[in-house]
Structure formats: structure tokens, C-alpha cells
Design a protein around this motif. Structure first.
Motif, PDB file in Angstrom:
ATOM      1  N   LEU A  79       0.826  -1.419   0.029  1.00 39.71           N
ATOM      2  CA  LEU A  79      -0.189  -0.066  -0.121  1.00 39.71           C
ATOM      3  C   LEU A  79       0.775   1.379  -0.036  1.00 39.71           C
ATOM      4  N   TYR A  80       1.969   1.285   0.768  1.00 42.70           N
ATOM      5  CA  TYR A  80       2.774   2.588   1.162  1.00 42.70           C
ATOM      6  C   TYR A  80       4.169   2.524   0.665  1.00 42.70           C
ATOM      7  N   VAL A  81       4.631   1.513  -0.039  1.00 39.03           N
ATOM      8  CA  VAL A  81       6.041   1.675  -0.656  1.00 39.03           C
ATOM      9  C   VAL A  81       5.866   1.582  -2.371  1.00 39.03           C
ATOM     10  N   PRO A  82       5.954   2.582  -2.914  1.00 42.70           N
ATOM     11  CA  PRO A  82       5.666   2.730  -4.356  1.00 42.70           C
ATOM     12  C   PRO A  82       6.866   1.903  -5.054  1.00 42.70           C
ATOM     13  N   ASP A  83       6.334   0.871  -5.948  1.00 45.23           N
ATOM     14  CA  ASP A  83       7.179   0.184  -6.946  1.00 45.23           C
ATOM     15  C   ASP A  83       7.774  -1.054  -5.950  1.00 45.23           C
TER      16      ASP A  83
END
Length: 238
Positions: A79-83
Motif C-alpha cells: 500500500l505504502y511503498v511505491p514500486d
């Protein structure tokens, strides 16, 4: 619709909106994220969720809650760590799928729908976030995945050493986090070697006596009924 029903619906909507606001602002606070999902964590689970360490090994009794905390960490990462790329590995595809199902179950507890770019029984991809992949326990079929940010090896004591050796390089590019979670299964293999000799690992032991959901009466019955070595291994983590 009665006035009382309308009021109850409005109150429910207000609670959902408030909860959504909380979850949307929890990128840097995994423990608060767990609380927002109404999860009551045991102390060892809370410590693991708070930790930003790179190497964790969990030596847990059956029903200690290791799959729950692993699923929570996987969902937060997506949810909160792009890529981000989270990989779930177990001795079999069925077991990996069970852990992934726990991730999906927690996702369904969110007060708002998550926009997904991919959603099937083995993987999901969150718009603006990351992916979670559930992989089979076969060294021959997992190569080609890279830039993994979180790697969770469930039932690690039963995972083949060749598979463990093959998945570790997945973490290299992003210096990802590795979690080995298991109930012991003999004093052999990479899991036991890390537990017994590993350096710079966060080692967490959770015997059944430390699990509030397991009663002393149940443990006493198990100790009477099971061979001594089985009871010690399954419940006392030795």
C-alpha cells in the motif's frame, strides 16, 4: 427508512471516513496501521512490526500468529511503498497461496476499496504502490524476479536449501528485508543454521506458553498425548 436507521447509517459512514483518514496517513507507522485494522498484536508481533531491520527469523509455536504479522507487513508494503515487490515463499504453492489469502483478507478489512492493477489468486498490484507475489516452493520456477523489497519465507524449516539460496539474490538491488518464519522441524537446513549460528539477525522465539490464545489446559493435554520430542518442537520451539 426510520430516523434511527438513517442516524445509524450516518454514524457508520462517519466512522468509515475517519478510519480511512487514519489508514491513508500511516505510511510511516506500521503499528498504527495494525491498530487501524483493529488487530490486537501480541508484544512480539508489535516489536516486529515496529522494526526496520533487514533480517528477521521467527521461531514460533503453531498458532502463534506468525502468518498474521507476515500478512500485515506484506499489505503495508504494497500500500505504502511505491514500486515495492513483496514475495511470499513456502514449501508448496498451496501454502504460499494461504499466506497470500491472509493478505487479501486484511485488505478487505480496509474501510475503503484499494485500486488494483492486478488481482488474482496468486498476486496483486496496487495502483501507486507495489506488488505482492505468491510463489511456489520450487527453485526452478522462481528465477527472473528482482528488486524485491520484502521477502517472506513461511514454514521456512521445510523449505529446501536450494530454494533459499536461489531467492536471496532477489533482495540485492533494493537491499530488501528477509523474514524467515517457521515452527522448528529438526536441527538441520538453512533455517536451523540461521537460528543457531546466524549473525546480525533479529531472532524471535515464541513458545506456546507466550501465546495468550493457547490455554494451559490445552497445552497440558497436548503434552500428555504427544511424544515428548514432538511437543517440545511444535509448542516449545526447541
Amino acid at each position: 427508512m426510520t430516523r434511527q436507521r438513517a442516524l445509524a447509517d450516518l454514524q457508520a459512514q462517519a466512522r468509515a471516513l475517519a478510519r480511512r483518514g487514519r489508514t491513508d496517513n500511516l505510511a510511516g507507522d506500521r503499528l498504527a496501521f495494525a491498530h487501524a485494522l483493529d488487530l490486537e498484536l501480541d508484544p512480539w508481533q508489535a516489536d516486529l512490526v515496529r522494526s526496520d531491520g533487514k533480517r528477521d527469523i521467527l521461531n514460533c509455536s503453531r498458532q502463534a500468529g506468525k502468518s498474521t504479522v507476515a500478512a500485515l507487513l506484506a499489505l503495508h508494503e504494497a500500500l505504502y511503498v511505491p514500486d515495492s515487490v513483496t514475495v511470499l515463499i513456502s514449501p508448496s504453492q498451496r501454502q504460499s497461496s494461504e499466506l497470500f489469502r491472509k493478505v487479501v483478507d486484511l485488505r478487505h478489512q480496509l474501510p475503503h476499496a484499494v485500486q488494483l492493477l492486478e488481482d488474482n489468486r496468486l498476486s496483486m498490484s496496487v495502483a501507486g504502490g507495489g506488488r505482492v507475489l505468491s510463489l511456489p516452493g520450487s527453485e526452478a520456477t522462481i528465477r527472473g524476479i528482482s528488486a524485491v523489497t520484502l521477502l517472506i519465507e513461511d514454514e521456512a524449516a521445510r523449505v529446501e536449501d536450494e530454494l533459499y539460496q536461489a531467492i536471496r539474490p532477489m533482495l540485492a538491488v533494493k537491499n530488501g528485508r528477509l523474514i524467515l518464519a517457521s515452527t522448528p522441524w529438526g536441527k538441520r537446513g538453512h533455517y536451523w543454521q540461521v537460528w543457531d549460528e546466524g549473525q546480525d539477525w533479529n531472532k524471535v522465539k515464541v513458545p506456546a506458553t507466550a501465546v495468550p490464545r493457547i490455554s494451559s489446559d490445552f497445552l497440558a493435554q497436548e503434552e500428555r498425548d504427544l511424544p515428548r520430542h514432538v511437543f517440545i518442537q511444535v509448542y516449545m520451539c526447541d
